[in-house]
Structures are given as C-alpha cells and as structure tokens.
Design a protein around this motif. Structure first.
Motif: not given
Length: 788
Positions: A411-412, A414-415
């Motif tokens: 998630k980190k 992809n953000d």
C-alpha cells in the motif's frame, strides 16, 4: 510348541531306546506336528518353490530403509528348559560352529534372497539370530531339538532356515507383509479416491494465459454469479483478496485458511461461497462453480498434491482452472482418465511489456515505479542501505514477513502521495499482491534451490519464474500501462533475454501425498516403526503411473524426527507433522516440540501460558536480528492458530492469540518502516554480516561452480567466459568479478571490501615488522617449563 504336546511326544518314546535314537524320533515327531522340514537333498528348491509368492513380482524394495528391531534373548523359564529335558543341554561351542557353517552356505544366502533378504539384511538377520541363540538361557523346544539333531548328524544344517527366517521376520516385520504394504501404497488410480466427484459429470474450463491477461478475472466473474462456489488459491493473501472482493460485490463469502476461519453471517452459519487456500478445500461439499488458481503448481515438488486433490476431487458442476498453457496437456490427460473433457480459453496479455536493451548498472539510475528483485534478504538489506544513502525511500517485501506487513508495504509503494517510489522484493511478489510497478530490475538471476538430494545449489531462475516475476510490471489496473524488464548488471541482460525467450517446460506429472489413513494402515502392519521410517517405506513401496509422482516429504519427516520421542498417538503425531513450519527457524522448531510435549501431558496451551513462553510483551526491534526474531515469533503464533483448528480443546485461546498476533504485526510493520535505521545499527554492532556476504557467497558459489561444466549451455547463453585461474591472486580477482556479474556482490560493496582488505593487510604488515624488529634484539632465552 506347547508343554502338553512335548509331554505327549516324550511319552511316545520307548524307554529302552538309545538317546540318539530318541532324538531322531523326537525330531521326526516334531516334523509331523510342525510340517516337513526339507531334507538335505532338494531342500533349497523345495523352499524356493514357496518364495515366488513372497516376492510378488514387484520392484525390489530399498532395504536400506528397513530398520531392524531388537529381539531380546530368552531368560530362564519358569517351567524349565523343556528342550534340554527332551534331549540334552546344548554345547554352545558346537552350536556356534553350526551357525557359522549355516551362514557361509551359498545355498542359504540365495534362498534368503528369494525371501527378500539381500546381502545386507541377511547379514543383519544372522547376527541377531546368532546372538539370540547364543545368549538365550533356554530356547523354544523346536529349535533346541533341531540344533541337537544337527550336532549328532541326525539333521542337516540347512534345516535351520525356517527358524532363521522366522527370526528375520521378527526383526524386519516388513518381510512378513510386503504384499499388504504394496496394496496400501498403490497410488496408480487416484481418480477412484473421490467417488462423490466421479458420481457427477463435471465441466472443466481451462483459462490459459500469461500474467496480467485477465484469465483469473473471467473465472472469478463466473464464481460471483454462481449460486454456490469455492475459490482455491495458492496463498493466504490471494484467498483474502477474493474473500474481500466477493463480500464487497455483495456475494457473501467465508474465508478458510490453515490458520483462520472467518464467517460473515452473524450466527456463524456457512455461506454458499468460500475462499480458501488450496490445501483447505472440501472434496465432499457440492458447489456450482469452483475456481482453482495457478493450476501449473500441480507439479510443485512439495505442494503439488493439493492441486491434484482439488482437480480430481472437487464436487462442482463447473471447474475453472487458471494457469500457464504449459499445464494444458497434463490436465487434459488427467481428465481423460475421469471421462471429462477440457475446454481451453486462451488469453493474451492486456498491457505490453518489453525487455530493455540496457541494464540499470547503478542505483543512481532508479526511477519512480522501479522494483528491484533480489533472491536473498541480505541483498535486500544491502540495496536498501545504498538506496537510503542516495536520499530515496523504498518499500520492502520478502517471504517471511507477515501478510499484514506485506500488504502495508504494498500500500505504501502503491500510494501516489507517498514519497516511497522504489520497491525492494524477493520473488514473493510473483503472485498474491497488486503492485503498481513500471520496471522490474533483476538484481541477480541466480536463486538458491534445494536439489533432489536435499543439497543447496545456486541455479539460474526458470523461464516460468522469470515470466511470473517480470509480468508484475505494467499491470492493467495500475498507473503504469506498459511494463519494462531489465537487470542490474549488463552482463546478465543476455541471460535474461535467453531465459524469457525459451518455451516454458510443460507440466509432465501431478503430485500425490499419502493420507493419514494410509499411514495408519502401514503402522498397523509395522507397529514398532517410527513415523519418519514409515514415510520412507511408504514412498519406496508406492506405485504410481506416468501421470503422477509422490511429493517430497522432507519437511514432514523433519517434524516427525523432531517429536519422535514424545508419546503421541499416530493420528495426532501425523497432524503435528503436517503443520507448516520454517525448519530454518530454530525457535519455530523448538516451539513445535514444546507444543507437542504439552499436548502429550494433556496440559492445554492457554493464552497465559503462551504469553509467558514468547516472553510477551515484546519490544520494538532495535536491529535486524530483533526483527528476524519477531518474524519467528509471528510464525509461532501462526503455528498455534493452525493447531487450534485441529485440537480445539488443547489450544483453546485462538481468538486471544489472533489479537496478540495483530499487535505483533503492528510492531513488525514499524520495524520494517524503519528498516534502514535497523540496518545502520546492525552494521555498527556487527550483527548484520553484510560484509560477510561476499565470503558466504564465495563458499556457496565455489560449490556451485563444480557443476559449471554441466551448465555450460547456460553460461554460453549469457556470453560469459570462464578461465582457469593462473594464481591464487588471479583466482580471487576472477571470483570477485564473477560475484559482481552474477549480482551476488555490488560494485560499491566490492570497492568498500577492497579498501577494508588493504587496510587490514597494511595493519598486519606493520605488526609483522614490529615483531621482526623485536626478534633482531638480544637472542631470546629458552622458556623455563613454568615461565608461563
């Protein structure tokens, strides 16, 4: 022979006969009761005539797996030595000569071979037989009398063979039941193991295509639209993903993995849809649609059996298979044996991907969306440190991280609003994570593997592995619609192109695995054999046709040997041995041992007990070693949860342990977010042996290079030239350059090591000079004996 029978035989003997004649009469009487013993002439052929049924005509078993049992010599009997009363006490010296003569007879050894006693077994059986006879205070009547007859030349030494064979079957019980064991381990018709699936006509649809082709998407859409369905995935992360997507789409779905059961209906009632790991699928529950993902893993040496079981056993009207085209022919052949046809639907990649003509060469050339793929955590730590020095931020994903931490790092990365634009990962990203990657950079193309003998080797990655990893670049659902692939070093680029251009090796066989019921039946015939040895014998006796193979069971045997001394029932022992553990983690292995010991004592493993055992609360990691230790504790909690669903009474606090694990996952996530700080501290404390990476790689690579000749075709494809070292110095240079070429050593780290090595050599030179100067002074006196 019973004592009344001996008394009756004794009563038959005329009182005035000579002792020798009484012995002959007694021997003949025993033969009349026990069956004829072959005579000196033709006795070998007579016994051999019965041996054909023993051999069974099957392949010869590997007798090195037969572990001899101990047969204790007989002590004094309460009813006296009947054999000595009927004849006379035996002269042990004469008996020893008879036994030695028996052992040396070629006819006896050939006869033993007919009964399954090869040279090794024959020797072991004879040693035990001789010790039994020589050390027993009293022998059974029949063998006592036959030995006595041989001493008086009233019988032939060959007449000992029935007694020897009886003893051999006592110490090697597998000889007595070979035919039964072969029947139990007959794995030639696996489709017949699933009568419920054979009772329906299933429709098989194979969705074939590369990574990011939409094949799984189309199968899942059928799953969502069905009245009932099951998704079988290779990883917990994939099972979680389908579980969340299904419920988000308004299709109530449960989750079943080895360590977790989640029901979405408040009263706990099971829904019509379930997402599970492939090992956990039910082969008795009827479904309308089933999806089996990554079907090519049916050939996996360790886990392939789970895909075979799902493919042959799922009771679904439609079964949708997703995977590589390399598995189509194998699946078609397997379905032919079940009378089911396979419909193939081919898909093409949705977004283009290209192999670049230039390598990265330096970390200075990194761009947002880059993913560097390493095949060891040491490489990840090393590269992460170098990226930090350049002022960049990176996310880290590797196999032993908890699923929650992997998702947080993904998630980190992809953000778009997060400053982290670089990803460092092992091949753990090959499946199960949605990542927004523009360019895949192979840091190395060599991956440590375990060969068939259990030895560690370094081999280039396979075409299937390379395609799976490279396919993560330019995903259809990501911000990058076109993907790129390259290598860290230019000299690896040719090998990468060669690997990617090769066709994927077709799947040739499907894995099988013995069930608990089969092992129990084996144990019934071999009750004194260890579980590990039972597995060895089962695999050796097993018969499979050309479509199947028996999966590697080294991990199972490792656990079996680990807990062998703990008193457990066979079924419980089998379950403990199937628990998934990382045998490279000592704390996890010792925890399995401790859990089994607690279970054997009938002491429940409570939440309070486990907290004390893992020394909770745990502190945040201060260095890399602490982080690795926390990952091991997370695995121990996984082990507890896995066992809690098999032994609920003994592992009663699964809910509390899951909450504890979530808290630990948060601690690990914090550690990974600050991994560069942990690496710096570890370097300063010399806890992280990054400098020793080259030495370890050299040792490992030197073993691998012994097989350089047989892998010359791979070397030529990479455009590498191997030269014999002319001197020790040139050998070091050649090896160092090779390490750099193969991605096991970075150029920056090599320069740093050379600098440290030169400093060390200079310092050692000064010390030798100072030592030599001292020795040039007055001649040193010889030390006195007690001068130290």
């Amino acid at each position: 022979m019973s004592f009344p029978r001996c008394a009756l035989l004794w009563a038959w003997l005329p009182a005035g006969r000579q002792a020798g004649h009484r012995r002959v009469v007694c021997s003949h009487a025993l033969r009349a009761h026990c069956g004829p013993f072959p005579g000196a002439l033709g006795r070998v052929s007579a016994l051999a005539a019965f041996s054909s049924s023993e051999s069974g005509g099957s392949k010869a078993p590997n007798t090195s797996l037969f572990v001899p049992l101990t047969v204790k010599p007989q002590g004094p009997r309460t009813d006296g030595d009947v054999g000595a009363e009927l004849t006379r006490p035996l002269d042990k010296n004469e008996v020893k000569k008879i036994l030695d003569k028996f052992y040396k007879r070629n006819e006896i050894q050939k006869l033993g071979a007919d009964y399954g006693l090869d040279a090794r077994l024959f020797h072991q059986a004879f040693i035990s037989f001789r010790n039994y006879i020589m050390q027993s205070h009293s022998l059974d009547v029949d063998i006592h009398i036959i030995l006595n007859d041989i001493c008086f030349h009233a019988a032939h030494v060959d007449d000992l063979f029935p007694f020897f064979l009886r003893h051999a079957k006592q110490i090697f019980p597998v000889l007595e039941c070979k035919d039964d064991l072969r029947k139990i381990s007959d794995l030639r018709i696996p489709p017949n193991w699933y009568p419920e699936a054979r009772a329906i006509q299933r429709k098989i649809i194979f969705h074939s295509g590369p990574t990011n082709s939409g094949k799984t998407y189309h199968a899942i859409q059928k799953y969502f639209s069905a009245k009932s369905g099951v998704y079988c995935g290779p990883l917990k992360l994939l099972a979680h993903e389908i579980f969340e997507k299904s419920n988000a789409a308004g299709v109530p779905c449960d989750l079943v993995t080895g360590e977790e059961r989640v029901t979405v209906v408040p009263d706990g009632k099971q829904t019509a849809h379930v997402s599970c790991t492939v090992e956990m699928c039910s082969v008795t529950t009827p479904y309308e649609v089933a999806v089996i993902d990554e079907i090519q893993m049916i050939r996996d040496p360790s886990r392939g059996w789970a895909w075979t079981r799902a493919l042959l056993g799922l009771c679904a009207e439609e079964i949708h298979l997703c995977g590589e085209s390399a598995a189509i022919d194998m699946v078609t052949e397997l379905m032919y044996t079940t009378g089911e046809e396979v419909e193939v639907r081919n898909y093409k990649r949705l977004t283009p991907i290209s192999v670049l003509d230039h390598a990265l060469e330096s970390l200075d050339n990194l761009r947002p969306g880059d993913c560097i793929v390493c095949f060891s955590k040491n490489d990840i730590y090393s590269v992460s440190r170098q990226i930090e020095i350049r002022g960049l931020e990176s996310a880290v994903i590797y196999g032993s991280l908890p699923p929650g931490t992997k998702l947080a790092q993904a998630k980190k990365f992809n953000d778009p609003s997060d400053p982290c634009k670089i990803l460092l990962a092992t091949d753990a990203i090959g499946m199960g994570l949605n990542l927004s990657i523009k360019r895949i950079i192979f840091y190395s193309l060599l991956k440590p593997t375990i060969n068939e003998k259990g030895e560690k080797e370094i081999e280039p990655i396979t075409t299937s592995q390379a395609l799976q990893i490279a396919g993560r670049a330019g995903r259809f659902s990501s911000q990058f619609k076109e993907g790129e692939v390259t290598t860290m070093n230019h000299k690896d680029l040719g090998l990468l192109k060669d690997i990617l251009s090769r066709p994927v090796d077709p799947v040739k066989a499907a894995g099988l695995h013995p069930t608990a019921e089969q092992i129990e039946m084996f144990a019934y015939h071999l009750p004194d054999t260890t579980l590990s040895n039972l597995i060895d014998i089962f695999v050796d006796f097993s018969q499979v046709d050309g479509h199947y193979f028996v999966c590697n069971m080294d991990d199972f045997k490792f656990s079996a040997e680990l807990i062998q001394h703990i008193p457990l029932s066979l079924r419980v022992r089998y379950v403990f041995c199937t628990a998934p553990i990382n045998k490279k983690q000592p704390f996890v292995c010792s925890s399995l041992l401790q859990f089994a010991r607690q279970y054997s004592r009938n002491e429940p493993l409570t939440f309070a007990w486990l907290r004390r055992y893992i020394k909770w609360p745990l502190s945040p990691p201060k260095n890399i070693k602490d982080l690795v230790d926390l990952e091991a504790v997370h695995d121990v909690l996984d082990l507890y949860l896995w066992l809690s669903y098999r032994f609920m009474d003994m592992f009663p606090d699964a809910i509390l342990i899951r909450d504890l694990q979530k808290e630990l996952d948060g601690i690990i996530q914090d550690g990974v977010r600050n991994i560069n700080r942990l690496i710096r501290i570890s370097e300063s404390q010399k806890l992280l042996n990054l400098e020793g990476l080259s030495a370890g790689s050299q040792a490992l690579l030197s073993r691998t290079l012994k097989g350089q000749t047989r892998r010359m075709n791979i070397t030529k494809a990479a455009g590498r030239k191997t030269a014999e070292p002319a001197s020790p110095g040139s050998e070091k240079i050649t090896l160092a350059s090779r390490l750099v070429q193969q991605g096991l050593l970075t150029p920056d780290l090599l320069r740093q090591l050379e600098k440290e090595w030169l400093t060390q050599q200079t310092q050692q030179g000064k010390e030798r000079t100072e030592s030599g100067t001292q020795l040039k002074g007055p001649r040193r006196k010889k030390k006195e004996p007690n001068s130290d």
